[in-house]
Design an enzyme around this catalytic site. Structure first.
Site, PDB file in Angstrom:
ATOM      1  N   CYS A  71       0.892 -15.658  -1.450  1.00 13.28           N
ATOM      2  CA  CYS A  71       2.121 -14.508  -1.995  1.00 13.28           C
ATOM      3  C   CYS A  71       3.706 -15.689  -2.259  1.00 13.28           C
ATOM      4  O   CYS A  71       3.737 -15.851  -0.554  1.00 13.28           O
ATOM      5  CB  CYS A  71       2.031 -12.435  -2.251  1.00 13.28           C
ATOM      6  SG  CYS A  71       2.848 -12.178  -2.835  1.00 13.28           S
TER       7      CYS A  71
ATOM      8  N   CYS B 203       9.035  -9.888   2.151  1.00 10.42           N
ATOM      9  CA  CYS B 203       8.540  -9.074   2.009  1.00 10.42           C
ATOM     10  C   CYS B 203       7.668  -8.390   3.372  1.00 10.42           C
ATOM     11  O   CYS B 203       7.438  -9.115   4.044  1.00 10.42           O
ATOM     12  CB  CYS B 203       7.553  -9.186   0.525  1.00 10.42           C
ATOM     13  SG  CYS B 203       6.930  -7.478   0.458  1.00 10.42           S
TER      14      CYS B 203
ATOM     15  N   CYS C 201       2.888  -6.353   3.607  1.00 13.25           N
ATOM     16  CA  CYS C 201       1.656  -7.520   4.611  1.00 13.25           C
ATOM     17  C   CYS C 201       2.007  -8.073   5.828  1.00 13.25           C
ATOM     18  O   CYS C 201       3.061  -8.869   5.801  1.00 13.25           O
ATOM     19  CB  CYS C 201       1.152  -8.487   3.293  1.00 13.25           C
ATOM     20  SG  CYS C 201       0.507  -8.546   1.953  1.00 13.25           S
TER      21      CYS C 201
ATOM     22  N   CYS D 277       3.546 -10.233  -6.452  1.00 13.20           N
ATOM     23  CA  CYS D 277       2.415  -9.829  -5.321  1.00 13.20           C
ATOM     24  C   CYS D 277       0.952 -10.025  -5.720  1.00 13.20           C
ATOM     25  O   CYS D 277       0.696  -9.684  -7.041  1.00 13.20           O
ATOM     26  CB  CYS D 277       2.776  -8.518  -5.731  1.00 13.20           C
ATOM     27  SG  CYS D 277       1.399  -7.552  -3.888  1.00 13.20           S
TER      28      CYS D 277
ATOM     29  N   GLN E  64      -8.512   6.287  -1.639  1.00  9.52           N
ATOM     30  CA  GLN E  64      -9.264   5.065  -1.582  1.00  9.52           C
ATOM     31  C   GLN E  64      -7.941   4.441  -2.256  1.00  9.52           C
ATOM     32  O   GLN E  64      -7.904   4.174  -2.810  1.00  9.52           O
ATOM     33  CB  GLN E  64     -10.453   4.937  -1.477  1.00  9.52           C
ATOM     34  CG  GLN E  64     -11.334   6.033  -0.244  1.00  9.52           C
ATOM     35  CD  GLN E  64     -10.851   5.969   1.042  1.00  9.52           C
ATOM     36  OE1 GLN E  64     -10.440   5.045   1.278  1.00  9.52           O
ATOM     37  NE2 GLN E  64     -11.640   7.255   1.721  1.00  9.52           N
TER      38      GLN E  64
ATOM     39  N   PHE F 144     -12.790  17.462   5.485  1.00 11.19           N
ATOM     40  CA  PHE F 144     -11.506  16.809   4.905  1.00 11.19           C
ATOM     41  C   PHE F 144     -11.789  16.407   3.808  1.00 11.19           C
ATOM     42  O   PHE F 144     -11.893  14.665   3.504  1.00 11.19           O
ATOM     43  CB  PHE F 144     -11.275  15.344   6.425  1.00 11.19           C
ATOM     44  CG  PHE F 144     -10.799  16.492   7.184  1.00 11.19           C
ATOM     45  CD1 PHE F 144      -9.749  16.488   7.551  1.00 11.19           C
ATOM     46  CD2 PHE F 144     -11.882  16.759   8.183  1.00 11.19           C
ATOM     47  CE1 PHE F 144      -8.763  16.940   9.456  1.00 11.19           C
ATOM     48  CE2 PHE F 144     -11.341  16.759   9.699  1.00 11.19           C
ATOM     49  CZ  PHE F 144      -9.921  17.620  10.037  1.00 11.19           C
TER      50      PHE F 144
ATOM     51  N   GLU G 165     -11.198  21.793   2.875  1.00 13.79           N
ATOM     52  CA  GLU G 165     -10.181  21.205   3.152  1.00 13.79           C
ATOM     53  C   GLU G 165      -8.569  21.626   2.972  1.00 13.79           C
ATOM     54  O   GLU G 165      -9.024  22.395   2.931  1.00 13.79           O
ATOM     55  CB  GLU G 165      -9.703  20.043   1.529  1.00 13.79           C
ATOM     56  CG  GLU G 165      -8.521  19.180   1.259  1.00 13.79           C
ATOM     57  CD  GLU G 165      -8.332  17.960   2.388  1.00 13.79           C
ATOM     58  OE1 GLU G 165      -7.427  18.766   2.783  1.00 13.79           O
ATOM     59  OE2 GLU G 165      -9.065  17.418   2.531  1.00 13.79           O
TER      60      GLU G 165
ATOM     61  N   CYS H  24     -10.142   6.089   9.883  1.00 13.28           N
ATOM     62  CA  CYS H  24      -8.616   4.258   8.887  1.00 13.28           C
ATOM     63  C   CYS H  24      -7.953   4.679  11.028  1.00 13.28           C
ATOM     64  O   CYS H  24      -6.592   4.009  10.759  1.00 13.28           O
ATOM     65  CB  CYS H  24      -7.664   5.232   8.526  1.00 13.28           C
ATOM     66  SG  CYS H  24      -7.071   7.182   8.372  1.00 13.28           S
TER      67      CYS H  24
END
Length: 409
Positions: A57, A63, A66, A140, A240, A267, A287, A361
């Site tokens: 990129c 930036c 990332c 990007c 997601q 969840f 949830e 995660c």
């Protein structure tokens, strides 16, 4: 003075003895630079790693979106796998950890950009690394082209709705029916601004525009596909990060749940897993966010061929489901936030739910919660690593826990 990078930290920074931290460096590299508070802000690479590559990129230098574009894909995949293995080992857990399933370039379908008015116009993009400076990102390599196509709309919204002293957050989500934009941090709404914002939404063909949670324009429901169901999540709701990542996680969860006929989804969000599972099982979705549950319920009611899906709004951190509420289910799916779900996992263990499909995660809290289940007699199957956040230090995973002697339910 020179420094040799020994490893990467959990944020992707290189670490040399001291410790000395240096961004965008790789193990084995020899670097130099001024050390301030244990960090080299602008390291000079004297001996590059063979895993160092040219960032794809053109915005990477400025930036902060990332962190790992300077590393080869093979290195990043191996490092993320090692992150999971290290987290498990810290809890005394051995498990088979597969190579990451990495989403392709330009596949991110949801991102939050910053917008600011300037004397000459507007700035919209990501912040620079550890900086308040906004870097514009028209080229990007991370975001889906449909998000990049929404940049002109973001500039128009920023010009109309940002204060000169503040900064707006614009959450862009690609849906099956167009771009969904949710804005926070803008100026207070009045009648004139509502009209102007609605005109911008129409000019740029936005599916939906919301401002601080208030609907401004809704040309079309911003629909997402969860199995055969079509759901319009509330503005800014969790989704997601890539369609590929969602598919990989959903396929894994389906395999882990297997032939179970009664499933509880903890969840549950807007139904990422609950609705696909309802194609073959009765599902109870729990949830804390009622708006997401309402979206899930609407998606279920308008779909065809699904078995029963019931919903329950409940804060699972303050009030986890107890064994007498869990014991009627043959399988459980749990996908908590980064903090994990220690209290709920303890109750799952006490309830002896035969199969648990755990999505996480955060490998550290996953390993902590996994130890609870292993101590209760569960076995841990292979761990699937899913890399939706390409070129970032973020790691997601999914794995199954099963009791050696499963009761019939």
């Amino acid at each position: 003075m020179t420094h040799t990078i020994e490893r990467l930290g959990h944020l992707g920074d290189g670490i040399a003895p001291g410790p000395v931290y240096a961004a965008r460096t790789l193990p084995g590299e020899v670097i130099e630079g001024e050390v301030a508070k244990g960090r080299i802000a602008a390291p000079r690479i004297l001996t590059p790693s063979p895993e160092r590559v040219a960032p794809p990129c053109r915005h990477y230098g400025a930036c902060g979106g990332c962190a790992l574009q300077h590393a080869s894909d093979a290195f990043v995949a191996g490092w993320k796998r090692e992150v999971v293995q290290t987290a498990l080992a810290a809890q005394g857990i051995e498990a088979e950890v597969g190579a990451p399933l990495t989403s392709t370039r330009n596949s991110r379908r949801r991102a939050t950009l910053s917008g600011r008015r300037t004397k000459k116009g507007t700035l919209v993009g990501f912040h620079g690394r550890a900086s308040g400076t906004i870097t514009e990102i028209p080229g990007c390599t991370l975001l889906h082209p449909d998000l990049l196509a929404g940049l002109p709309a973001c500039h128009a919204l920023t010009l109309a709705g940002a204060s000169r002293k503040g900064e707006m957050a614009l959450t862009l989500t690609r849906s099956d029916t167009g771009l969904d934009v949710a804005v926070t941090g803008g100026k207070p709404l009045d009648a004139q601004m509502r009209m102007e914002l609605a005109q911008i939404a129409g000019q740029h063909d936005l599916a939906r525009l919301s401002w601080e949670g208030e609907l401004i324009a809704g040309a079309r429901p911003p629909v997402q596909g969860f199995g055969v169901a079509r759901v319009a999540p509330p503005p800014g709701a969790f989704l997601q990060a890539t369609a590929e990542g969602q598919a990989a996680l959903t396929d894994a969860v389906r395999r882990m749940v297997g032939p179970a006929k009664t499933v509880i989804d903890l969840f549950a969000g807007s139904g990422t897993f609950a609705l696909p599972l309802a194609e073959s099982a009765e599902v109870h979705a729990v949830e804390g966010d009622r708006a997401m549950l309402d979206a899930l319920d609407r998606g279920w009611r308008t779909a065809t061929g699904l078995k029963s899906v019931t919903t329950e709004p409940r804060d699972l951190f303050r009030r986890p489901l107890l064994p007498d509420e869990l014991s009627r289910f043959a399988a459980a799916v749990i996908d908590p936030p980064r903090a994990g779900a220690e209290a709920q996992v303890q109750e799952l263990a006490r309830a002896a739910v035969p199969t648990i499909a755990a999505v996480s995660c955060n490998p550290v809290t996953f390993a902590r919660d996994a130890r609870i289940l292993l101590a209760a007699g569960y076995t841990l199957g292979p761990v699937t690593v899913v890399d939706q956040f390409r070129w970032s230090p973020h790691v997601e995973l999914v794995a199954a826990f099963r009791l050696a002697h499963m009761p019939q339910r």
